[in-house]
Motif scaffolding. Sequence first.
Motif, PDB file in Angstrom:
ATOM      1  N   VAL A  20       1.169  -1.172  -0.187  1.00 51.95           N
ATOM      2  CA  VAL A  20      -0.353  -0.262  -0.377  1.00 51.95           C
ATOM      3  C   VAL A  20       1.414   1.293   0.303  1.00 51.95           C
ATOM      4  O   VAL A  20       1.150   2.296  -0.288  1.00 51.95           O
ATOM      5  CB  VAL A  20      -0.795  -0.266   1.159  1.00 51.95           C
ATOM      6  N   LEU A  21       1.898   1.068   0.399  1.00 53.35           N
ATOM      7  CA  LEU A  21       2.008   2.158   1.194  1.00 53.35           C
ATOM      8  C   LEU A  21       3.638   2.484   0.466  1.00 53.35           C
ATOM      9  O   LEU A  21       4.171   3.748  -0.426  1.00 53.35           O
ATOM     10  CB  LEU A  21       2.810   2.856   2.815  1.00 53.35           C
ATOM     11  N   ALA A  22       4.454   1.361  -0.372  1.00 54.04           N
ATOM     12  CA  ALA A  22       5.568   1.846  -1.360  1.00 54.04           C
ATOM     13  C   ALA A  22       4.894   2.353  -2.491  1.00 54.04           C
ATOM     14  O   ALA A  22       5.866   3.086  -2.765  1.00 54.04           O
ATOM     15  CB  ALA A  22       6.580   0.102  -1.182  1.00 54.04           C
ATOM     16  N   PRO A  23       3.904   1.672  -3.260  1.00 55.99           N
ATOM     17  CA  PRO A  23       3.125   2.385  -4.698  1.00 55.99           C
ATOM     18  C   PRO A  23       3.664   3.294  -4.742  1.00 55.99           C
ATOM     19  O   PRO A  23       3.573   3.867  -5.743  1.00 55.99           O
ATOM     20  CB  PRO A  23       1.905   0.829  -4.418  1.00 55.99           C
ATOM     21  N   ALA A  24       3.006   4.409  -3.665  1.00 53.88           N
ATOM     22  CA  ALA A  24       2.425   5.005  -3.880  1.00 53.88           C
ATOM     23  C   ALA A  24       3.497   6.534  -3.399  1.00 53.88           C
ATOM     24  O   ALA A  24       3.898   7.148  -4.292  1.00 53.88           O
ATOM     25  CB  ALA A  24       1.717   5.819  -2.894  1.00 53.88           C
ATOM     26  N   LEU A  25       4.525   6.086  -2.691  1.00 51.17           N
ATOM     27  CA  LEU A  25       5.351   6.519  -2.506  1.00 51.17           C
ATOM     28  C   LEU A  25       7.049   6.427  -3.155  1.00 51.17           C
ATOM     29  O   LEU A  25       7.318   7.312  -3.634  1.00 51.17           O
ATOM     30  CB  LEU A  25       6.089   6.126  -1.187  1.00 51.17           C
ATOM     31  N   GLY A  26       7.281   5.291  -4.185  1.00 52.45           N
ATOM     32  CA  GLY A  26       7.751   5.281  -5.605  1.00 52.45           C
ATOM     33  C   GLY A  26       7.236   6.017  -6.114  1.00 52.45           C
ATOM     34  O   GLY A  26       8.525   7.279  -7.385  1.00 52.45           O
ATOM     35  N   ILE A  27       5.890   7.131  -6.157  1.00 50.36           N
ATOM     36  CA  ILE A  27       5.839   7.889  -7.565  1.00 50.36           C
ATOM     37  C   ILE A  27       6.265   8.732  -6.818  1.00 50.36           C
ATOM     38  O   ILE A  27       6.784   9.302  -7.373  1.00 50.36           O
ATOM     39  CB  ILE A  27       4.209   7.877  -7.940  1.00 50.36           C
ATOM     40  N   LYS A  28       6.337   9.063  -5.943  1.00 44.87           N
ATOM     41  CA  LYS A  28       7.459  10.437  -5.444  1.00 44.87           C
ATOM     42  C   LYS A  28       8.532  10.688  -5.279  1.00 44.87           C
ATOM     43  O   LYS A  28       9.135  11.458  -4.559  1.00 44.87           O
ATOM     44  CB  LYS A  28       6.554  11.035  -3.925  1.00 44.87           C
ATOM     45  N   GLY A  29       9.335   9.385  -5.663  1.00 44.28           N
ATOM     46  CA  GLY A  29      10.052   9.654  -5.751  1.00 44.28           C
ATOM     47  C   GLY A  29      11.119   8.571  -4.711  1.00 44.28           C
ATOM     48  O   GLY A  29      12.718   9.204  -4.296  1.00 44.28           O
ATOM     49  N   ILE A 193      -5.829  -6.694   2.988  1.00 45.64           N
ATOM     50  CA  ILE A 193      -7.183  -6.119   1.973  1.00 45.64           C
ATOM     51  C   ILE A 193      -8.294  -5.026   1.692  1.00 45.64           C
ATOM     52  O   ILE A 193      -7.960  -4.429   1.604  1.00 45.64           O
ATOM     53  CB  ILE A 193      -8.243  -8.001   1.859  1.00 45.64           C
ATOM     54  N   ALA A 194      -7.874  -4.826   3.097  1.00 38.54           N
ATOM     55  CA  ALA A 194      -8.916  -4.033   3.760  1.00 38.54           C
ATOM     56  C   ALA A 194      -8.019  -2.689   4.038  1.00 38.54           C
ATOM     57  O   ALA A 194      -8.257  -1.768   2.835  1.00 38.54           O
ATOM     58  CB  ALA A 194      -9.246  -3.598   5.340  1.00 38.54           C
ATOM     59  N   ALA A 195      -6.814  -2.040   3.878  1.00 38.08           N
ATOM     60  CA  ALA A 195      -6.055  -0.929   2.935  1.00 38.08           C
ATOM     61  C   ALA A 195      -5.629  -0.916   2.032  1.00 38.08           C
ATOM     62  O   ALA A 195      -6.048   0.228   1.159  1.00 38.08           O
ATOM     63  CB  ALA A 195      -4.608  -1.802   3.729  1.00 38.08           C
ATOM     64  N   LYS A 196      -6.329  -2.081   1.733  1.00 34.56           N
ATOM     65  CA  LYS A 196      -5.915  -1.273  -0.464  1.00 34.56           C
ATOM     66  C   LYS A 196      -7.390  -1.052  -1.314  1.00 34.56           C
ATOM     67  O   LYS A 196      -7.101   0.193  -0.977  1.00 34.56           O
ATOM     68  CB  LYS A 196      -5.566  -2.959  -0.763  1.00 34.56           C
ATOM     69  N   ARG A 197      -8.450  -1.884  -0.010  1.00 39.75           N
ATOM     70  CA  ARG A 197      -9.712  -1.178  -1.111  1.00 39.75           C
ATOM     71  C   ARG A 197     -10.085   0.603  -0.503  1.00 39.75           C
ATOM     72  O   ARG A 197     -10.295   1.471  -0.869  1.00 39.75           O
ATOM     73  CB  ARG A 197     -10.806  -2.032  -0.123  1.00 39.75           C
ATOM     74  N   ILE A 198      -9.711   0.199   0.838  1.00 41.44           N
ATOM     75  CA  ILE A 198     -10.278   1.509   2.158  1.00 41.44           C
ATOM     76  C   ILE A 198      -8.651   2.934   0.829  1.00 41.44           C
ATOM     77  O   ILE A 198      -9.498   3.683   0.125  1.00 41.44           O
ATOM     78  CB  ILE A 198      -9.404   2.147   3.160  1.00 41.44           C
ATOM     79  N   GLY A 199      -7.489   2.621   0.214  1.00 39.07           N
ATOM     80  CA  GLY A 199      -7.375   3.466   0.116  1.00 39.07           C
ATOM     81  C   GLY A 199      -6.497   4.370   0.371  1.00 39.07           C
ATOM     82  O   GLY A 199      -6.104   4.855   1.981  1.00 39.07           O
TER      83      GLY A 199
END
Length: 226
Positions: A20-29, A193-199
């Motif tokens: 959840v966290l790593a993919p989002a932060l990867g976009i930020k560098g 699963i819940a964390a991914k769906r919540i976002g």
Amino acid sequence: MSRVLALVEGRTEQTFVSEVLAPALGIKGVFLSATLTGKPGHKGGVRRWASVRKEILTVLKRDPLGCCTTMFDYYALPADWPGRQQATTKPYAEAAGVIEDAVHAAISEKLGDACDPRRFVPYIQMHEFEALLFTEPSILADVVQCPARRSRFEQIVTECGAPEAIDDNPLTAPSKRIAAVAANYQKVLHGAIAAKRIGLARMREACPHFDDWVGRLEALAQREAA
């Protein structure tokens, strides 16, 4: 791109950081990965400060250009952690920050001039990982296959005031409350699963302390650019 290694207490947190966290932060560098503290086979749970301190220092010394963060629950945090006793006298919104500041100071003192203090970003989850799942009671209820109990999860958040305010009592901590409603709750499986769906965006909106941590991690990209 900044390299960041997160030291986490269990497989649930490791999965959350990685998926959840790593993919989002990867976009930020910010390139984030997670590893469990303790020896191979360790089943999770926050360990005594001396052991965790040793691992943090090892990470920072081993990779002089990399960064280190943590994800440990306030719930059941051992009393020997820096700031732990002082935190018990603070409102929940301040308690984690007291520990994080004390932990950062303790690590900086050990490293001396050998480390840029901005490379270490400690984080204590209030009060437990599952608090993030209470951000969206309807999604949580669906994931644990108890959609009819959505109102109970909503009631818990209303009674406590916010997801991060759900307490650290051994009987009423976030994970205990979920298990009391859904006996089939599996921490690693359902948590991911819940964390991914919540976002991530919704979690940040509902959980200010968590949002602050993610923001501090995002800022590491600017540190690298500077």
